[in-house]
Write a protein that holds these residues in place. Sequence first.
Motif, mmCIF file in Angstrom:
data_model
loop_
_atom_site.group_PDB
_atom_site.id
_atom_site.type_symbol
_atom_site.label_atom_id
_atom_site.label_comp_id
_atom_site.label_asym_id
_atom_site.label_seq_id
_atom_site.Cartn_x
_atom_site.Cartn_y
_atom_site.Cartn_z
ATOM 1 N N ALA B 301 13.978 -13.581 2.068
ATOM 2 C CA ALA B 301 14.579 -12.313 2.482
ATOM 3 C C ALA B 301 15.845 -12.498 3.310
ATOM 4 C CB ALA B 301 13.571 -11.428 3.223
ATOM 5 N N THR B 302 16.483 -13.670 3.152
ATOM 6 C CA THR B 302 17.871 -13.833 3.587
ATOM 7 C C THR B 302 18.531 -14.416 2.353
ATOM 8 O OG1 THR B 302 17.617 -16.137 4.235
ATOM 9 C CG2 THR B 302 17.169 -14.481 5.921
ATOM 10 N N LEU B 303 19.733 -14.028 2.031
ATOM 11 C CA LEU B 303 20.276 -14.504 0.762
ATOM 12 C C LEU B 303 20.784 -15.930 0.860
ATOM 13 C CD1 LEU B 303 22.083 -11.347 -0.535
ATOM 14 C CD2 LEU B 303 20.000 -12.380 -1.382
ATOM 15 N N ILE B 304 21.359 -16.267 2.014
ATOM 16 C CA ILE B 304 21.947 -17.596 2.131
ATOM 17 C C ILE B 304 20.843 -18.654 2.270
ATOM 18 C CG2 ILE B 304 22.268 -17.618 4.648
ATOM 19 C CD1 ILE B 304 24.878 -18.766 2.076
ATOM 20 N N GLY B 305 19.700 -18.235 2.842
ATOM 21 C CA GLY B 305 18.595 -19.165 3.087
ATOM 22 C C GLY B 305 18.152 -19.937 1.861
ATOM 23 N N PRO B 306 17.741 -19.260 0.796
ATOM 24 C CA PRO B 306 17.280 -19.985 -0.389
ATOM 25 C C PRO B 306 18.348 -20.912 -0.966
ATOM 26 C CG PRO B 306 16.543 -17.744 -0.483
ATOM 27 C CD PRO B 306 17.457 -17.827 0.688
ATOM 28 N N ILE B 307 19.623 -20.528 -0.836
ATOM 29 C CA ILE B 307 20.684 -21.419 -1.329
ATOM 30 C C ILE B 307 20.687 -22.702 -0.500
ATOM 31 C CG2 ILE B 307 23.187 -21.654 -1.605
ATOM 32 C CD1 ILE B 307 23.307 -18.661 -2.171
ATOM 33 N N LEU B 308 20.623 -22.542 0.826
ATOM 34 C CA LEU B 308 20.550 -23.719 1.704
ATOM 35 C C LEU B 308 19.285 -24.520 1.399
ATOM 36 C CD1 LEU B 308 21.614 -22.302 5.198
ATOM 37 C CD2 LEU B 308 22.971 -23.664 3.595
ATOM 38 N N GLY B 309 18.188 -23.799 1.173
ATOM 39 C CA GLY B 309 16.920 -24.470 0.888
ATOM 40 C C GLY B 309 17.024 -25.333 -0.353
ATOM 41 N N ALA B 310 17.664 -24.813 -1.397
ATOM 42 C CA ALA B 310 17.822 -25.592 -2.628
ATOM 43 C C ALA B 310 18.644 -26.846 -2.345
ATOM 44 C CB ALA B 310 18.487 -24.741 -3.705
ATOM 45 N N PHE B 311 19.704 -26.687 -1.553
ATOM 46 C CA PHE B 311 20.533 -27.848 -1.211
ATOM 47 C C PHE B 311 19.754 -28.863 -0.388
ATOM 48 C CE2 PHE B 311 24.082 -25.432 -2.714
ATOM 49 C CZ PHE B 311 25.030 -26.386 -3.049
ATOM 50 N N VAL B 313 16.364 -29.315 0.019
ATOM 51 C CA VAL B 313 15.239 -29.985 -0.642
ATOM 52 C C VAL B 313 15.740 -30.936 -1.721
ATOM 53 C CG1 VAL B 313 13.151 -29.644 -2.005
ATOM 54 C CG2 VAL B 313 13.678 -28.087 -0.135
ATOM 55 N N ASN B 314 16.731 -30.488 -2.514
ATOM 56 C CA ASN B 314 17.190 -31.366 -3.592
ATOM 57 C C ASN B 314 18.038 -32.521 -3.076
ATOM 58 O OD1 ASN B 314 16.166 -30.257 -6.182
ATOM 59 N ND2 ASN B 314 17.049 -28.417 -5.293
ATOM 60 N N GLY B 315 18.777 -32.263 -1.989
ATOM 61 C CA GLY B 315 19.492 -33.366 -1.355
ATOM 62 C C GLY B 315 18.512 -34.414 -0.869
ATOM 63 N N ALA B 316 17.456 -33.946 -0.189
ATOM 64 C CA ALA B 316 16.430 -34.864 0.302
ATOM 65 C C ALA B 316 15.779 -35.586 -0.864
ATOM 66 C CB ALA B 316 15.387 -34.088 1.099
ATOM 67 N N LYS B 317 15.558 -34.848 -1.970
ATOM 68 C CA LYS B 317 14.895 -35.448 -3.127
ATOM 69 C C LYS B 317 15.738 -36.583 -3.697
ATOM 70 C CE LYS B 317 12.883 -34.080 -7.555
ATOM 71 N NZ LYS B 317 12.644 -32.943 -8.445
ATOM 72 N N SER B 318 17.059 -36.355 -3.831
ATOM 73 C CA SER B 318 17.863 -37.397 -4.467
ATOM 74 C C SER B 318 17.983 -38.615 -3.552
ATOM 75 C CB SER B 318 19.228 -36.856 -4.888
ATOM 76 O OG SER B 318 19.985 -36.548 -3.752
ATOM 77 N N ALA B 323 15.446 -44.090 -2.026
ATOM 78 C CA ALA B 323 15.014 -44.925 -0.908
ATOM 79 C C ALA B 323 13.504 -45.214 -0.963
ATOM 80 C CB ALA B 323 15.379 -44.247 0.409
ATOM 81 N N PHE B 324 12.705 -44.165 -1.059
ATOM 82 C CA PHE B 324 11.242 -44.365 -1.124
ATOM 83 C C PHE B 324 10.662 -43.575 -2.289
ATOM 84 C CE2 PHE B 324 12.688 -43.572 3.227
ATOM 85 C CZ PHE B 324 12.499 -44.814 3.818
ATOM 86 N N PHE B 331 6.212 -36.142 0.715
ATOM 87 C CA PHE B 331 7.174 -35.489 1.595
ATOM 88 C C PHE B 331 7.304 -34.014 1.253
ATOM 89 C CE2 PHE B 331 11.523 -34.003 2.290
ATOM 90 C CZ PHE B 331 11.589 -34.119 3.682
ATOM 91 N N LEU B 332 7.385 -33.733 -0.058
ATOM 92 C CA LEU B 332 7.549 -32.348 -0.492
ATOM 93 C C LEU B 332 6.350 -31.512 -0.046
ATOM 94 C CD1 LEU B 332 9.438 -30.491 -2.157
ATOM 95 C CD2 LEU B 332 7.991 -30.949 -4.113
ATOM 96 N N GLY B 333 5.151 -32.081 -0.244
ATOM 97 C CA GLY B 333 3.938 -31.374 0.173
ATOM 98 C C GLY B 333 3.933 -31.121 1.666
ATOM 99 N N ALA B 334 4.264 -32.175 2.435
ATOM 100 C CA ALA B 334 4.267 -32.048 3.893
ATOM 101 C C ALA B 334 5.299 -31.005 4.333
ATOM 102 C CB ALA B 334 4.566 -33.398 4.534
ATOM 103 N N LEU B 335 6.455 -31.026 3.660
ATOM 104 C CA LEU B 335 7.526 -30.081 4.000
ATOM 105 C C LEU B 335 7.035 -28.645 3.790
ATOM 106 C CD1 LEU B 335 10.607 -29.794 4.665
ATOM 107 C CD2 LEU B 335 10.942 -29.562 2.209
ATOM 108 N N PHE B 336 6.359 -28.427 2.655
ATOM 109 C CA PHE B 336 5.904 -27.079 2.349
ATOM 110 C C PHE B 336 4.877 -26.606 3.372
ATOM 111 C CE2 PHE B 336 3.593 -23.935 -0.396
ATOM 112 C CZ PHE B 336 4.625 -23.023 -0.402
#
Lengths: 301, 363
Positions: B301-311, B313-318, B323-324, B331-336
């Motif tokens: 329910a903030t528009l910029i939030g999900p955009i930042l979230g995609a950046f 989570v996917n930045g962390a993923k790559s 690295a590990f 990590f993804l599970g813990a983050l959620f």
Amino acid sequence: MTPELLEDGAKRLAEYKAKHNVTEDIAQSGGQAASFARVVQPNIVDVSAGGILYVDEITVSFDGFRALNKLSLDVRVGELRCIIGPNGAGKTTMMDVITGKTKPDSGKAFFGSNIDLLRLRESEIAERGIGRKFQKPTVFEQLSVFENLELAAKTDRRVRHTIFAKLTPSELDQLHATMKLIHLAGDGARVAGTLSHGQKQWLEIGMLLMQNPKLLLLDEPVAGMTDEETERTAELFLSLEGKHSLVVVEHDMKFIGELVNGGQREKKKIVTVLHEGSVLAEGSLADVQSNERVIEVYLGR
Amino acid sequence: MSTTATLTTTATPSALFDNRVRIGLAVALAIVFAVVPFLPDFYVTLLGKIMCFAICALAMDLIWGYTGILSLGHGLFFALGGYAMGMYLMRQIGRDGVYKSDLPDFMVFLDWKQLPWHWTGSEYFLWTMILVVALPGVLAFVFGYFAFRSRIKGVYFSIITQALTFAAMLLFFRNETGFGGNNGFTDFKRILDIPIATPSMRISLCVITGLVLIAFYLIARYIVQSKYGRVLQAIRDAESRVLFTGYNTLWYKLSIWTISAMMCGVAGALYVPQVGIINPGEMSPAASIEIAIWAAVGGRATLIGPILGAFFVNGAKSWFTVAFPEYWLYFLGALFIAVTLFLPQGIIGLLRKLRGLRNGAKA
């Protein structure tokens, strides 16, 4: 309609007016008098016969339990009707049937003399002019008081209209007036979720008024209010009497007393007692309170 | 007079372009036009890919964050847009495939003699553009109509959307369906007859994705600021009240659901030429759940939030998967879990809290 009939009707109307010495437009009045030369329009409630709500032998069962058992009720235009009854008497189910949330097993329910409530959906019934307040105050918690009222305002409620909708000055005036009426004039920007319980009740009542309904159904409107708030609510409802028709379901006998004894005293207000899904007693508050069966099932406990 | 002042200020909520949005837009446009062309190849593709995901997260936010309907099947709409684009890219290969045939390689391999009926028109770019939005749109509309008309809500709706994407995945895995089975489409050579695997094409696609993301952000902002958007939020907070106020919520839910699906379709179509492959894996339940995670992490329910979230989570993923690699899913599970428990408003909520603390300290 043929021209002859129209002329005939106009003639009879003129005769009637002359005979009874009336000047105002009686076709609109909603009294017992017959109406003349009036066209019933579809989807616009016709109250010329004097009644705004007819509920006839409605039965609703849930898994064998009869929540409503051949309930019949009729409410007249401009009336303030109080409905009391012990828990499980079917008060909320009755409102569910009238507002289209629950479809009954049998029976009839009409709004005015022309709108069959059992054939319409909730939103259509609301659009025709029945407003409903829930037992638990239900407002849009994340929106401001102002926005809550704005959404309730009576305008075109279709998607393609709301995408480009702008508030008109008259809507703004109505909003302003309503906010004053419900004692939230300074709180327009406040998020509705932060209001007190009593204020939420008022906001919901205000939203109903913005809808400009012909019939208001109020389910325990003063639950959780302070004594002062209750008194002010009674005043508010009494001021609506005559302009709108009201059906108030309440447990609070003091509040019922205030409603019945206040306002236009010359109109005798009827109190209906529900019990086990049907009407147990109907009459003035004093009559009902002295009715032995009522004392037995409700007041005596 | 003070009440009149409140009235007028609340009557016109923040405009489409306020100062923060103007600055944000300027920065976003500067990144898209001035920075992207100088990035190394790897980062151009990564950025383009993440921006596609950001569009999905934005679409998810409209339906979940603002309307309160959690879809666990948005990966399907993304994949449908991707497949529509993929068909076109397969036709663009022409006779340059392994089998030197007019038909796509996998059809030759299956010994098919002609294109199946649903590939009709796939050689036309314009038809492809229509399919990209129409396929997810029509599917979402039909599915949504029956689901919303039956008043299916909450977790039941989420489960059905999850089942829908899973069923579609099984369908697309079959060779007979005519979409390349579990290999999907790959080995693309050209788009609009221009070679696809060149740095300039990569940069162009990335820039286009960035512009689409910005445009969709502005559209979404218009939607949520309109009265229509407030009705959506009202549905989220108290749907029965909306119904009894006289709004037929079916059309509100159905329209935003369809818009959201079409946005995802466009994201899928932009994604496929950049990563060079589309297969039924995009329809896996996990892929759809990830979209919801991006939105939740960023802040619903903030528009910029999900955009930042995609950046984020996917930045962390790559980074993590290099690295590990074996710890990414943990990590993804813990983050959620952490976001659900401690940051119900996501990153944006955290930033707001920090700003509140700082302002409090100043005062």
